[in-house]
Design a protein around this motif. Structure first.
Motif, PDB file in Angstrom:
ATOM      1  N   ASP A   1       1.862   3.044   2.969  1.00  0.00           N
ATOM      2  CA  ASP A   1       3.002   3.166   2.051  1.00  0.00           C
ATOM      3  C   ASP A   1       3.924   1.956   2.168  1.00  0.00           C
ATOM      4  O   ASP A   1       4.476   1.482   1.169  1.00  0.00           O
ATOM      5  N   ALA A   2       4.079   1.443   3.385  1.00  0.00           N
ATOM      6  CA  ALA A   2       4.989   0.314   3.602  1.00  0.00           C
ATOM      7  C   ALA A   2       4.498  -0.960   2.925  1.00  0.00           C
ATOM      8  O   ALA A   2       5.300  -1.865   2.655  1.00  0.00           O
ATOM      9  N   LEU A   3       3.211  -1.058   2.645  1.00  0.00           N
ATOM     10  CA  LEU A   3       2.688  -2.249   1.974  1.00  0.00           C
ATOM     11  C   LEU A   3       3.323  -2.471   0.613  1.00  0.00           C
ATOM     12  O   LEU A   3       3.387  -3.605   0.130  1.00  0.00           O
ATOM     13  N   ASP A   4       3.785  -1.407  -0.025  1.00  0.00           N
ATOM     14  CA  ASP A   4       4.402  -1.502  -1.354  1.00  0.00           C
ATOM     15  C   ASP A   4       5.910  -1.318  -1.313  1.00  0.00           C
ATOM     16  O   ASP A   4       6.554  -1.203  -2.354  1.00  0.00           O
ATOM     17  N   ASP A   5       6.475  -1.288  -0.119  1.00  0.00           N
ATOM     18  CA  ASP A   5       7.910  -1.047   0.003  1.00  0.00           C
ATOM     19  C   ASP A   5       8.702  -2.307  -0.343  1.00  0.00           C
ATOM     20  O   ASP A   5       8.300  -3.425   0.011  1.00  0.00           O
TER      21      ASP A   5
END
Length: 386
Positions: A98-102
């Motif tokens: 999820d953090a990859l697109d944060d």
């Protein structure tokens, strides 16, 4: 007297990492500690991180997942994600995805670092797409390091080879270093081209050639020995040593240069280059090089101490087993660990530092009471305050 002795023993146990690890942390205390990860005061942040690390995993991991995913303070989210990585919990993987697109740059940096060290099938394509948009000072280097870890992917090889000679120097330097670390012989030709040019990237390229270990680079390095400026000579010597040619004499040259620059004012650039070169040799597995770094740095004062500490810190992060082995043999363990603390104060590699902390803590629990390994890991835990 008996009561006093029991109280003293109780205080010692509380101060000991094992007691701290097993101490009960209330939900309110854990929440407060996570909130304090974003405080301005370094001492408050450090103590907060220690509290979180010592909480039982069953309690800490869900709280960190929640904080990393939705805390109001963006810096707290970042620190929570870093701390989560140290628990080695499989649930961290989905949070990292999820953090990859944060939109938070720091979170994406941690996520890229995670997938560098935890590569998985299909992730290379997603990372390659991110190359088109990532231009943050710390984010893009983390992304290219992650991609370098996927060295068997043809599309990754093609993309990274092209980037060696294109883009901002800051990003190219980080990429070239990563290609060296991952022994990317597929990118040897453009790295050799960069190594031939005097400039800010020459040191990075020369050291990368040594790390890659391909004998085809020897001709370029030999030529540079007679043509490159004096400040480049330590890294050239280190690279030739890493290729296995006359290593003893080349390593001695690096050490002699470092000692000369330490003793004489006005050679700071040469000092930095020599310290970096000796650190590269140490990280490659040369125990005597790592031992010399500690010998020279443990009692050194600035301006010499800082570049030596940085080199030593790189060894700790890139070759932790070697560092642990060396510290076990030191009679100046505390001074050696203080040198490492200075390095971590300067380095900005939060994810890799957390991996180091996790490794040390696992070694601490594995070691028998009273053993050398327990003594070394206890010193690291206390001096580095984790």
């Amino acid at each position: 007297m008996r009561l006093a002795s029991l109280l003293a023993l109780s205080m010692l146990l509380v101060a000991h990492p094992e007691a701290q690890e097993r101490a009960t942390v209330s939900p309110a205390q854990l929440t407060a500690a996570i909130d304090n990860l974003g405080k301005f005061e370094a001492a408050v942040r450090t103590q907060a991180a220690r509290t979180v690390r010592r909480a039982p995993a069953a309690q800490a991991v869900p709280a960190l997942i929640q904080a990393a995913s939705g805390h109001a303070d963006g810096y707290v989210r970042f620190r929570a994600l870093v701390l989560l990585s140290g628990f080695n919990d499989p649930r961290a993987r989905d949070v990292m995805v999820d953090a990859l697109d944060d939109p938070n740059d720091r979170l994406r940096t941690v996520a890229y670092a995670y997938f560098e060290h935890n590569p998985e099938r299909g992730m290379a394509d997603r990372l390659l797409k991110a190359l088109d948009k990532e231009d943050g000072e710390f984010v893009r280097p983390a992304l290219t390091r992650a991609l370098a870890a996927y060295r068997d992917e043809p599309k990754v090889r093609t993309a990274l080879t092209a980037l060696v000679v294109r883009g901002q120097d800051l990003f190219r330097a980080a990429l070239i270093e990563a290609l060296g670390d991952y022994k990317a012989a597929y990118a040897l030709a453009p790295i050799m081209d960069v190594a031939k040019l005097d400039g800010p990237l020459q040191e990075d390229a020369v050291l990368a050639l040594g790390r890659i270990g391909d004998q085809r680079a020897l001709g370029v390095l030999a030529s540079l020995q007679s043509s490159a400026p004096r400040v480049r000579q330590p890294v050239i010597a280190a690279a030739i040593c890493m290729l296995g040619t006359n290593c003893g004499s080349h390593q001695k040259f690096v050490v002699d240069t470092l000692m000369f620059a330490m003793k004489n004012v006005g050679y700071q650039d040469l000092l930095r280059a020599a310290a970096r070169s000796l650190g590269a040799l140490a990280a490659s597995g040369k125990e005597d090089a790592a031992g010399t770094l500690i010998d020279l740095g443990a009692t050194a004062k600035d301006p010499a101490r800082s570049p030596i500490a940085l080199a030593f810190g790189t060894v700790a992060l890139r070759n932790t087993p070697l560092l642990m082995k060396l510290l076990a043999a030191r009679t100046d363990l505390h001074d050696s660990t203080l040198l490492l603390r200075d390095a971590f104060d300067m380095l900005e590699e939060d994810y890799d530092e957390e991996r180091f902390f996790a490794t040390v803590r696992r070694a601490y629990w594995r070691a028998a009471g009273g053993s050398t390994e327990r003594r070394v890991t206890d010193e690291l835990i206390q001096t580095l305050e984790f």
